[in-house]
Scaffold this motif. Structure first.
Motif, PDB file in Angstrom:
ATOM      1  N   ASP A  19       5.062  -6.780 -20.827  1.00 19.94           N
ATOM      2  CA  ASP A  19       3.774  -6.790 -21.528  1.00 19.94           C
ATOM      3  C   ASP A  19       3.941  -6.205 -22.935  1.00 19.94           C
ATOM      4  O   ASP A  19       3.407  -6.740 -23.916  1.00 19.94           O
ATOM      5  N   LYS A  20       4.675  -5.091 -23.044  1.00 19.60           N
ATOM      6  CA  LYS A  20       4.902  -4.446 -24.347  1.00 19.60           C
ATOM      7  C   LYS A  20       5.711  -5.360 -25.267  1.00 19.60           C
ATOM      8  O   LYS A  20       5.431  -5.447 -26.464  1.00 19.60           O
ATOM      9  N   ILE A  21       6.712  -6.037 -24.708  1.00 22.45           N
ATOM     10  CA  ILE A  21       7.542  -6.949 -25.504  1.00 22.45           C
ATOM     11  C   ILE A  21       6.681  -8.083 -26.052  1.00 22.45           C
ATOM     12  O   ILE A  21       6.719  -8.391 -27.248  1.00 22.45           O
ATOM     13  N   LEU A  22       5.889  -8.700 -25.195  1.00 27.82           N
ATOM     14  CA  LEU A  22       5.058  -9.827 -25.614  1.00 27.82           C
ATOM     15  C   LEU A  22       3.957  -9.409 -26.589  1.00 27.82           C
ATOM     16  O   LEU A  22       3.570 -10.179 -27.462  1.00 27.82           O
ATOM     17  N   ALA A  23       3.492  -8.174 -26.464  1.00 29.44           N
ATOM     18  CA  ALA A  23       2.458  -7.662 -27.369  1.00 29.44           C
ATOM     19  C   ALA A  23       3.055  -7.236 -28.715  1.00 29.44           C
ATOM     20  O   ALA A  23       2.319  -6.960 -29.663  1.00 29.44           O
ATOM     21  N   GLY A  24       4.389  -7.163 -28.787  1.00 28.14           N
ATOM     22  CA  GLY A  24       5.043  -6.762 -30.029  1.00 28.14           C
ATOM     23  C   GLY A  24       5.136  -5.264 -30.220  1.00 28.14           C
ATOM     24  O   GLY A  24       5.538  -4.792 -31.281  1.00 28.14           O
ATOM     25  N   THR A  25       4.770  -4.477 -29.198  1.00 31.85           N
ATOM     26  CA  THR A  25       4.841  -3.017 -29.310  1.00 31.85           C
ATOM     27  C   THR A  25       6.189  -2.475 -28.838  1.00 31.85           C
ATOM     28  O   THR A  25       6.438  -1.278 -28.912  1.00 31.85           O
ATOM     29  N   LYS A  26       7.052  -3.357 -28.351  1.00 32.91           N
ATOM     30  CA  LYS A  26       8.403  -2.987 -27.933  1.00 32.91           C
ATOM     31  C   LYS A  26       9.344  -4.047 -28.496  1.00 32.91           C
ATOM     32  O   LYS A  26       9.235  -5.226 -28.156  1.00 32.91           O
ATOM     33  N   THR A  27      10.262  -3.623 -29.373  1.00 34.24           N
ATOM     34  CA  THR A  27      11.187  -4.566 -30.013  1.00 34.24           C
ATOM     35  C   THR A  27      12.644  -4.181 -29.755  1.00 34.24           C
ATOM     36  O   THR A  27      13.546  -4.663 -30.436  1.00 34.24           O
ATOM     37  N   MET A  28      12.840  -3.295 -28.770  1.00 35.29           N
ATOM     38  CA  MET A  28      14.186  -2.853 -28.420  1.00 35.29           C
ATOM     39  C   MET A  28      14.212  -2.491 -26.944  1.00 35.29           C
ATOM     40  O   MET A  28      13.265  -1.906 -26.424  1.00 35.29           O
ATOM     41  N   VAL A  29      15.300  -2.878 -26.267  1.00 39.91           N
ATOM     42  CA  VAL A  29      15.502  -2.470 -24.884  1.00 39.91           C
ATOM     43  C   VAL A  29      16.726  -1.582 -24.823  1.00 39.91           C
ATOM     44  O   VAL A  29      17.610  -1.653 -25.685  1.00 39.91           O
ATOM     45  N   VAL A  30      16.776  -0.743 -23.797  1.00 34.98           N
ATOM     46  CA  VAL A  30      17.905   0.174 -23.616  1.00 34.98           C
ATOM     47  C   VAL A  30      18.470  -0.001 -22.219  1.00 34.98           C
ATOM     48  O   VAL A  30      17.736  -0.269 -21.260  1.00 34.98           O
ATOM     49  N   ARG A  31      19.778   0.121 -22.116  1.00 35.56           N
ATOM     50  CA  ARG A  31      20.460   0.202 -20.828  1.00 35.56           C
ATOM     51  C   ARG A  31      21.409   1.381 -20.934  1.00 35.56           C
ATOM     52  O   ARG A  31      22.042   1.587 -21.974  1.00 35.56           O
ATOM     53  N   GLY A  32      21.504   2.147 -19.864  1.00 33.27           N
ATOM     54  CA  GLY A  32      22.352   3.328 -19.917  1.00 33.27           C
ATOM     55  C   GLY A  32      22.911   3.676 -18.557  1.00 33.27           C
ATOM     56  O   GLY A  32      22.390   3.263 -17.526  1.00 33.27           O
ATOM     57  N   ALA A  33      24.002   4.435 -18.582  1.00 29.96           N
ATOM     58  CA  ALA A  33      24.654   4.876 -17.354  1.00 29.96           C
ATOM     59  C   ALA A  33      25.571   6.053 -17.693  1.00 29.96           C
ATOM     60  O   ALA A  33      25.735   6.407 -18.864  1.00 29.96           O
ATOM     61  N   ALA A  34      26.166   6.625 -16.671  1.00 27.70           N
ATOM     62  CA  ALA A  34      27.100   7.733 -16.879  1.00 27.70           C
ATOM     63  C   ALA A  34      28.368   7.241 -17.586  1.00 27.70           C
ATOM     64  O   ALA A  34      28.975   7.951 -18.379  1.00 27.70           O
ATOM     65  N   GLY A  35      28.751   5.980 -17.282  1.00 25.10           N
ATOM     66  CA  GLY A  35      29.903   5.359 -17.931  1.00 25.10           C
ATOM     67  C   GLY A  35      29.484   4.016 -18.494  1.00 25.10           C
ATOM     68  O   GLY A  35      28.365   3.569 -18.281  1.00 25.10           O
ATOM     69  N   ARG A  36      30.394   3.365 -19.204  1.00 25.06           N
ATOM     70  CA  ARG A  36      30.054   2.061 -19.792  1.00 25.06           C
ATOM     71  C   ARG A  36      29.692   1.066 -18.700  1.00 25.06           C
ATOM     72  O   ARG A  36      30.371   0.945 -17.696  1.00 25.06           O
ATOM     73  N   LYS A  37      28.615   0.358 -18.930  1.00 27.14           N
ATOM     74  CA  LYS A  37      28.092  -0.600 -17.965  1.00 27.14           C
ATOM     75  C   LYS A  37      27.499  -1.764 -18.750  1.00 27.14           C
ATOM     76  O   LYS A  37      27.057  -1.589 -19.881  1.00 27.14           O
ATOM     77  N   ILE A  38      27.496  -2.957 -18.162  1.00 27.84           N
ATOM     78  CA  ILE A  38      26.897  -4.115 -18.831  1.00 27.84           C
ATOM     79  C   ILE A  38      25.472  -3.767 -19.242  1.00 27.84           C
ATOM     80  O   ILE A  38      24.744  -3.171 -18.448  1.00 27.84           O
ATOM     81  N   PRO A  39      25.064  -4.073 -20.464  1.00 31.84           N
ATOM     82  CA  PRO A  39      25.688  -4.926 -21.479  1.00 31.84           C
ATOM     83  C   PRO A  39      26.470  -4.169 -22.547  1.00 31.84           C
ATOM     84  O   PRO A  39      26.773  -4.742 -23.593  1.00 31.84           O
ATOM     85  N   HIS A  40      26.774  -2.890 -22.342  1.00 30.08           N
ATOM     86  CA  HIS A  40      27.460  -2.060 -23.346  1.00 30.08           C
ATOM     87  C   HIS A  40      28.645  -2.812 -23.955  1.00 30.08           C
ATOM     88  O   HIS A  40      29.524  -3.280 -23.235  1.00 30.08           O
ATOM     89  N   SER A  41      28.648  -2.948 -25.273  1.00 35.49           N
ATOM     90  CA  SER A  41      29.726  -3.594 -26.043  1.00 35.49           C
ATOM     91  C   SER A  41      29.882  -5.091 -25.746  1.00 35.49           C
ATOM     92  O   SER A  41      30.892  -5.687 -26.107  1.00 35.49           O
ATOM     93  N   ARG A  42      28.903  -5.686 -25.059  1.00 36.92           N
ATOM     94  CA  ARG A  42      29.017  -7.105 -24.689  1.00 36.92           C
ATOM     95  C   ARG A  42      27.839  -7.950 -25.147  1.00 36.92           C
ATOM     96  O   ARG A  42      27.714  -9.096 -24.754  1.00 36.92           O
ATOM     97  N   VAL A  43      26.979  -7.381 -25.963  1.00 34.20           N
ATOM     98  CA  VAL A  43      25.853  -8.141 -26.517  1.00 34.20           C
ATOM     99  C   VAL A  43      25.924  -7.995 -28.036  1.00 34.20           C
ATOM    100  O   VAL A  43      26.236  -6.926 -28.552  1.00 34.20           O
ATOM    101  N   PHE A  44      25.662  -9.123 -28.738  1.00 27.72           N
ATOM    102  CA  PHE A  44      25.899  -9.145 -30.181  1.00 27.72           C
ATOM    103  C   PHE A  44      24.739  -9.764 -30.942  1.00 27.72           C
ATOM    104  O   PHE A  44      24.000 -10.606 -30.417  1.00 27.72           O
ATOM    105  N   GLU A  45      24.616  -9.366 -32.209  1.00 31.73           N
ATOM    106  CA  GLU A  45      23.610  -9.899 -33.107  1.00 31.73           C
ATOM    107  C   GLU A  45      23.648 -11.429 -33.098  1.00 31.73           C
ATOM    108  O   GLU A  45      24.721 -12.022 -33.106  1.00 31.73           O
ATOM    109  N   GLY A  46      22.463 -12.033 -33.033  1.00 36.26           N
ATOM    110  CA  GLY A  46      22.356 -13.490 -33.074  1.00 36.26           C
ATOM    111  C   GLY A  46      22.355 -14.154 -31.704  1.00 36.26           C
ATOM    112  O   GLY A  46      22.015 -15.336 -31.595  1.00 36.26           O
TER     113      GLY A  46
END
Length: 154
Positions: A19-46
């Protein structure tokens, strides 16, 4: 590559991630973990993102990756500072700030969000909350292929 992003649907209407994404109030997503996990270093501009609400089995929106920030081995202070600095784009609830307080973070900013004609998602086995695929048809009912995680390995 294209990316399928599962959006958490907990919370009241208007507080849900998609809902926030579609409303334009969220323009960034985060993923996190204790160690590197997808999509870390595997998603690129464009690259293209597709969004679906968890549990809905419908892919309903798309966007283009504008910028990516990857972090590893962050201290507690650095995690808080990074999330706080990006809060205007992340639009995280207090509960989400706790959830994403992780040493390894991948922040993905996007633009050109648009709703699409819903695509039926074909769930297979143990899929994670972020999939990296060749094309969206690979996970759509009727055109899906067996998901083998090759694209999701470091």
């Amino acid at each position: 590559m294209v990316h399928l992003v599962y959006c958490d649907n907990s919370g009241k209407k208007g507080e849900k991630v998609l809902d926030k994404i579609l409303a334009g109030t969220k323009t960034m997503v985060v993923r996190g973990a204790a160690g590197r996990k997808i999509p870390h270093s595997r998603v690129f501009e464009g690259e293209q993102l597709y969004f679906m609400e968890k549990g809905s089995a419908k892919i309903t929106a798309t966007a283009i990756v504008k910028a990516v920030q990857n972090y590893v081995k962050l201290s507690d202070e650095e995690i808080t500072k990074t999330l706080s600095y990006n809060q205007s784009k992340l639009n995280l609830s207090d509960k989400q700030k706790i959830r994403w307080h992780k040493k390894c973070l991948c922040l993905v900013e996007f633009e050109n969000i648009e709703e699409i004609e819903p695509l039926d998602f074909e769930h297979q086995g143990n899929m994670d909350d972020w999939l990296i695929i060749e094309k969206i048809e690979d996970v759509v009912v009727g055109t899906s292929i067996s998901y083998d995680y090759k694209k999701s390995k470091f």
